[in-house]
Design a protein around this motif. Structure first.
Motif, short mmCIF file in Angstrom:
data_model
loop_
_atom_site.label_atom_id
_atom_site.label_comp_id
_atom_site.label_asym_id
_atom_site.label_seq_id
_atom_site.Cartn_x
_atom_site.Cartn_y
_atom_site.Cartn_z
N LEU A 230 0.85 -1.20 0.00
CA LEU A 230 0.00 0.00 0.00
C LEU A 230 0.88 1.25 0.00
O LEU A 230 0.66 2.18 -0.78
CB LEU A 230 -0.91 -0.01 1.23
N ILE A 231 1.90 1.26 0.87
CA ILE A 231 2.80 2.41 0.97
C ILE A 231 3.54 2.64 -0.35
O ILE A 231 3.67 3.79 -0.82
CB ILE A 231 3.79 2.23 2.13
N LYS A 232 3.99 1.55 -0.98
CA LYS A 232 4.67 1.67 -2.28
C LYS A 232 3.77 2.37 -3.29
O LYS A 232 4.21 3.24 -4.05
CB LYS A 232 5.01 0.27 -2.82
N GLY A 233 2.52 1.96 -3.32
CA GLY A 233 1.56 2.53 -4.27
C GLY A 233 1.25 3.99 -4.00
O GLY A 233 0.88 4.74 -4.91
N LEU A 234 1.39 4.41 -2.73
CA LEU A 234 1.04 5.79 -2.36
C LEU A 234 2.22 6.75 -2.49
O LEU A 234 2.03 7.96 -2.55
CB LEU A 234 0.53 5.83 -0.92
N GLN A 235 3.45 6.21 -2.51
CA GLN A 235 4.63 7.09 -2.56
C GLN A 235 4.63 7.92 -3.84
O GLN A 235 4.22 7.46 -4.89
CB GLN A 235 5.91 6.26 -2.47
N GLY A 236 5.09 9.15 -3.68
CA GLY A 236 5.11 10.03 -4.85
C GLY A 236 3.95 11.01 -4.84
O GLY A 236 4.00 12.05 -5.47
N CYS A 237 2.86 10.64 -4.10
CA CYS A 237 1.72 11.57 -3.98
C CYS A 237 1.94 12.44 -2.75
O CYS A 237 2.41 11.94 -1.73
CB CYS A 237 0.41 10.81 -3.83
N SER A 238 1.59 13.70 -2.87
CA SER A 238 1.87 14.59 -1.74
C SER A 238 0.62 15.24 -1.17
O SER A 238 0.71 16.15 -0.35
CB SER A 238 2.86 15.68 -2.16
N ASP A 239 -0.57 14.75 -1.58
CA ASP A 239 -1.79 15.36 -1.03
C ASP A 239 -1.94 14.91 0.43
O ASP A 239 -1.49 13.82 0.81
CB ASP A 239 -3.02 14.96 -1.84
N PRO A 240 -2.55 15.75 1.27
CA PRO A 240 -2.64 15.45 2.72
C PRO A 240 -3.25 14.09 3.04
O PRO A 240 -2.78 13.40 3.94
CB PRO A 240 -3.51 16.59 3.25
#
Length: 564
Positions: A230-240
């Protein structure tokens, strides 16, 4: 205005018709329920309270208890009413929760949805009612619904919210042990349509993971790996919302590593996917991942074999590089956690040696310029661990003028007792583990001996002992450079008091005797010991109940006599 009055009249008629009903004739009740529902959907002020106080609640409870064809509609009416906090107590008094719970066994998704919403709203923020729900077996019913209707988002939402509210209750956690809750929650986490659902599921997992059995179940069912993905998929996004998900998920992985079995399974001799991902977090630009990565490494470093393996796999340079990024205006929590990880890694003797050979001491000293007390404190503890039992390491650090200057500065930190103590303990460790004239000379020059004398007055026995032993070693090696300071600080009077203090431990008295022995070997100090009548104090100790202490007192007395 005419329409509103008409609506109001029809609502009043409907409420009256239901409240005086003695027999539930479903065909007659249905249009009245339609009217009540329509009135509620208009969201007019106090409509819910008017309905709840009209006397219809017992009739609605009866309709639900009889499982009539109107049950679904009745549950919807109750769910809409229970949006208002003011009516929840009335619903409970009317026994609506009790008659709603069996409907969670329905095979109809709409019935389940209305029932779930009604119960959830009535029991919202009511710990007693929530506890009662658990005792009524609601946990197993929720899990059954989630298994049978895994793609029904409105229904899943109701179940997730319910679990959110119940997951802190011990009896709920115990009920969930029996039902493989981890598999169900991970399936829903992977298909969560939005960050809100994601957060809710992560919070449930976090709360449940406080139970040791569930924690181990979660690791067995691959939850740390799923969270890593899950964390891998979310990395790179910077929205709160995304950053919040990363924070909750990474914190949860750290929490799951607190169990020894769980930690070993995730480490898997350094080849575990979770361990590999944690390494990548140290190299991430996301401060939260750096923090969680450091805490995770500190958890993996809870046994010597893991520490040695991680050293082999090259974890230390990653930690140092990360620490260097935060020295000047970085994150205090990352620095603190990174140093905790290094300290744990430095516990095995072989690792201490390798850290010195790999230049860790040189790189870590860049942190000396930090002006953050929590970082300074942790840095001192890490350096102390590195020199523990390591003569060479103690000599290298103990002759570093820049380091000693900063450490003695921290020995005087006015507002931080812990920092003062840790700085003094490092000075003591450098002397005790090196036993080298060069180190003694450097510490005398940096005015460090004064701080060891202060440390010998500590209320903590371990610190007193460390100070006394270090002073004894220093005195034996270079008494000339210290004798004036000893006289100025009234050290001999202090030692005499220690020997005579009935509340002082035998351990402290024994260490004090060791220092007196060192001093007695110097002609000048021997004479000064005579002046404070140290022999009298030693005589009293010769019949102490601790035979080792009594024997040492006799030896010290003899030494005083010989030299005089």
């Amino acid at each position: 205005m005419m329409t509103n009055t008409g609506d109001s009249d029809s609502l009043t008629e409907a409420l009256q018709a239901i409240s005086v009903s003695t027999e539930l004739i479903e065909e007659e009740l249905k249009p009245h329920l339609d009217t009540i529902l329509a009135a509620q959907l208009e969201k007019k002020k106090d409509i819910a309270v008017q309905i709840a106080k009209s006397g219809i609640l017992p009739i609605l409870a009866q309709a639900l208890q009889n499982k009539s064809s109107l049950s679904c509609q009745v549950a919807l009416v109750v769910a809409e009413m229970a949006r208002e906090g003011a009516v929840r107590g009335l619903c409970i008094e009317a026994g609506l929760v009790k008659v709603l719970v069996p409907h969670l066994d329905s095979s109809e998704p709409e019935m389940l949805l209305n029932t779930g919403r009604a119960i959830g709203r009535i029991c919202f923020d009511n710990p007693y009612q929530q506890d009662q729900l658990v005792h009524c077996g609601v946990i197993l019913k929720l899990m059954s619904i989630m298994r049978k209707h895994p793609e029904n988002d409105p229904l899943i939402n109701v179940c997730v919210l319910a679990l959110c509210n119940l997951a802190d209750i011990d009896s709920a956690r115990e009920a969930l042990i029996e039902v493989d809750v981890g598999d169900v929650l991970i399936f829903q986490l992977k298909r969560a349509p939005d960050a809100e659902r994601q957060h809710a599921i992560l919070e449930i997992l976090g709360s449940l993971a406080e139970n040791d059995i569930l924690k181990f179940q979660f690791v067995e069912s691959g939850i740390p790996e799923a969270l890593s993905e899950l964390i891998k998929g979310l990395q790179g996004c910077s929205d709160p919302a995304t950053l919040c998900s990363i924070k909750i998920a990474s914190n949860l992985i750290v929490s799951l590593l607190l169990g020894d079995e769980s930690m070993q399974k995730c480490f898997s001799e350094g080849s575990g996917m979770v361990y590999q991902d944690v390494l990548s977090w140290l190299q991430s630009s996301n401060t939260q991942l750096q923090l969680s990565g450091s805490l995770a490494i500190a958890n993996f470093a809870r046994n010597d074999s893991n520490c040695v393996k991680m050293m082999d796999l090259g974890v230390v340079p990653h930690i140092l590089t990360m620490l260097e990024q935060h020295i000047d205006e970085g994150d205090v929590s990352v620095l603190h956690a990174g140093l905790s990880a290094l300290r744990n890694l430095a516990i095995p003797a072989t690792n201490k040696l390798r850290m010195m050979e790999d230049g860790v001491a040189v790189r870590i000293k860049s942190l000396l310029r930090s002006d953050m007390p929590p970082v300074q404190f942790k840095l001192l503890g890490t350096l102390r661990m590195m020199v523990d039992g390591q003569e060479e390491a103690a000599m290298v650090l103990g002759t570093d003028a820049t380091l000693l200057c900063r450490v003695t500065e921290w020995c005087e930190a006015k507002d931080h007792v812990g920092l003062r103590g840790e700085a003094s303990r490092l000075l003591s460790a450098l002397i005790r583990h090196s036993r080298r004239p060069g180190v003694i000379h450097a510490i005398v020059k940096a005015n460090g001996i004064r701080h060891l004398i202060s440390m010998s007055k500590s209320e903590h026995v371990i610190m007193q002992n460390e100070a006394l032993v270090a002073l004894a070693i220093a005195s034996a090696i270079n008494i000339e450079s210290m004798k004036d300071l000893f006289m100025e600080t009234k050290l001999l009077t202090l030692l005499k008091k220690m020997l005579e203090d009935s509340s002082a431990t035998a351990e402290v008295k024994y260490s004090a005797l060791g220092l007196i022995c060192s001093l007695a070997k110097s002609g000048v100090m021997n004479a000064k010991l005579e002046e404070v009548n140290m022999k009298d104090s030693l005589n009293k100790l010769t019949d102490h109940s601790n035979s080792q202490l009594a024997s040492q007192a006799s030896s010290t007395l003899a030494l005083l006599g010989d030299t005089s």
